[in-house]
Design an enzyme around this catalytic site. Structure first.
Site, short mmCIF file in Angstrom:
data_model
loop_
_atom_site.label_atom_id
_atom_site.label_comp_id
_atom_site.label_asym_id
_atom_site.label_seq_id
_atom_site.Cartn_x
_atom_site.Cartn_y
_atom_site.Cartn_z
CB SER A 143 -0.92 -0.04 1.23
OG SER A 143 -0.76 1.12 2.01
CE LYS A 144 -0.11 5.01 -5.45
NZ LYS A 144 -0.85 5.93 -6.26
NE ARG A 145 -3.90 5.07 2.55
CZ ARG A 145 -4.35 5.11 1.29
NH1 ARG A 145 -4.08 6.15 0.52
NH2 ARG A 145 -5.05 4.10 0.79
NE ARG A 146 -0.59 -1.68 5.23
CZ ARG A 146 -1.66 -1.94 4.50
NH1 ARG A 146 -2.79 -1.37 4.78
NH2 ARG A 146 -1.60 -2.79 3.50
CG ASP A 147 3.59 -1.73 2.62
OD1 ASP A 147 3.99 -2.13 3.71
OD2 ASP A 147 2.50 -2.04 2.12
#
Ligand code: GLU
Length: 480
Positions: free
Chosen positions: A247-251
């Site tokens: 995910s763009k947000r988490r990783d």
């Protein structure tokens, strides 16, 4: 039944077709690489097509990011970048042909009306309300594809085998919005046709749209387009350690961020190659040229591929260690001579760096770790790490050790070996092991507890600076 199959004939033409809606994602880079490898192995052509029709979400800088990251990774396109937005006229013309052939119908349903009507329906999606209303196309009217009621559309996927989609489960999808804008699936197919694409190699997230592409392809071919469907290959998704889609947000997914942290492009591209594929021998260090020779779509896995940053970092360290020292020094330039360097430009000495380079190579996994390893050489005063200094301050023998070190280092031959022997004697006379005796000396000279081997570091720094730093530390210890 409409089915896709591998295209026969001449050298393949493949495309990488990113939508520039964010940083260049590692998953996209892997898709680009597999296309590139496939084209290179077969002597084919690798096309870059920027799918930039979503004006609200596209940005010019994302396009630059894609182009520069691809060239950084050594997979520049043979053709392109083409812009899908330049080809809207062709997309509209294709929609007109589909209309003339009766393959699409006009629809004036509002989204709200559709939602209200289909709530609770067994088959999700549009209910075909306008199919037989016979309305003409025009402003405020979308065009929908007339999907056959029965049969199935089968994707013969080079990675996943046969995947059949019952036509009854495919809604009459929109090909032109009511604003007159072509939809992704139409633009994508029209461009693949126009560009003579023989193999569509892309992420598995696009598999659900592939039956629509196949239906469109068939309808366009019947209304005057080229007949041969491309072959399809859908690549496994990348997942994180929780086995969730990256995910763009988490990783950390932006290729640019790896470049900026000092990952080597050859290591990064090697790691990308192992995400869903491995060479027949199973080895992990596979330079790009070897990958080109070994790569086959048939060997791509179905299973999601774990994007393991720890493994990538480890591999980067291996590539760093394999560089000739001069090359390593050159690769470090952004961190040693550019604005990222933590020392004044005129204090940097490339020859001194070269002297310790092999020792530094052994100890870093990414190039951005280099400045902290060597800053003691190029700063007027070492940056003293507070925890390191506290350890020295709490050591009652430290002051005596430093004083004795000053005495012997004044005379000793200035080589790593002589310094080693002299420090060994110093340690013995103070009843300490060499490692422990070195701590206050290292902290005084380099400011840190860890770094390249001490004696080589001292040789590189020079006797005058070493003695001055030992004396300064001694004074600091004795002043309250
Ligand atoms: N533009 C699409 C995307 O970035 C990819 C289309 C394709 O490869 O067919 O998701």
């Amino acid at each position: 039944m409409v089915a896709s199959g591998p295209a026969g004939g001449d050298a393949p033409r493949v495309r990488f077709a990113p939508s520039p809606t964010g940083f260049f994602h590692v998953g996209s880079a892997r898709t680009a690489l597999f296309n590139w490898l496939f084209a290179k192995r077969a002597g084919g052509t690798f096309v870059l097509r920027i799918e930039d029709t979503d004006e609200e979400r596209n940005r010019e800088e994302w396009i630059d990011g894609i182009v520069s990251a691809m060239s950084w990774l050594g997979m520049a396109p043979d053709e392109g970048p083409y812009r899908q937005s330049d080809r809207v006229g062709d997309h509209r013309a294709a929609a007109d042909r589909l209309w003339a052939a009766g393959a699409v119908y006009a629809c004036d349903c509002t989204r709200q009306a559709v939602e209200e009507r289909i709530r609770g329906n067994e088959v999700p999606g549009y209910d075909g309300y306008c199919r037989d209303r016979g309305i003409e196309p025009g402003p405020g009217r979308a065009l929908r594809f007339r999907v056959p009621d029965d049969g199935a559309t089968v994707v013969h996927d080079l990675v996943r085998g046969q995947v059949a989609f019952p036509n009854a489960a495919i809604e009459d999808f929109v090909v032109m919005k009511s604003t007159g804008q072509p939809l992704f699936v139409l633009a994508n197919v029209v461009d693949d046709m126009a560009m003579g694409i023989t193999h569509v190699i892309r992420g598995e997230d696009l598999l659900p749209s592939t039956p629509k592409a196949i239906l469109l392809w068939g309808a366009l071919a019947r209304s005057g387009g080229p007949a041969g469907l491309p072959a399809f290959a859908h690549l496994p998704m990348l997942v994180n350690e929780q086995r969730k889609k990256l995910s763009k947000r988490r990783d950390p997914v932006a290729v640019e961020s790896y470049r900026d942290r000092g990952f080597l492009p050859e290591a990064f591209v090697n790691y990308l190659g192992l995400l869903g594929w491995s060479p027949p021998g199973g080895q992990e260090i596979v330079p790009l040229a070897d990958m080109v020779r070994a790569f086959r779509l048939e060997d791509v896995n179905h299973a999601p591929a774990f994007f393991d940053v720890t493994k990538l970092t480890h591999m980067n360290g291996e590539y760093i260690r394999a560089l000739p020292a001069e090359e390593f020094v050159a690769r470090c330039a952004p961190w040693t001579t550019g604005p990222l360097a933590p020392w004044p430009a005129d204090r940097f000495d490339e020859q001194v760096f070269l002297q310790v380079a092999p020792l530094v190579q052994e100890r870093v996994s990414t190039l951005d770790e280099v400045p902290a390893m060597v800053d003691f050489l190029f700063l007027a005063e070492p940056l003293v790490d507070a925890a390191a200094w506290a350890a020295v301050g709490g050591d009652e023998l430290a002051a005596g050790l430093l004083a004795a070190a000053v005495d012997i280092y004044q005379q000793v031959e200035w080589t790593a070996e002589a310094l080693h022997q002299a420090t060994l004697r110093l340690a013995e006379s103070s009843g300490r092991k060499l490692g422990k005796a070195q701590v206050p000396i290292r902290v005084a000279v380099t400011g840190r507890r860890v770094g390249p081997p001490l004696f080589e570091s001292m040789v590189a720094l020079g006797r005058v600076a070493v003695l001055a730093r030992l004396r300064a530390a001694q004074e600091r210890l004795s002043s309250p």
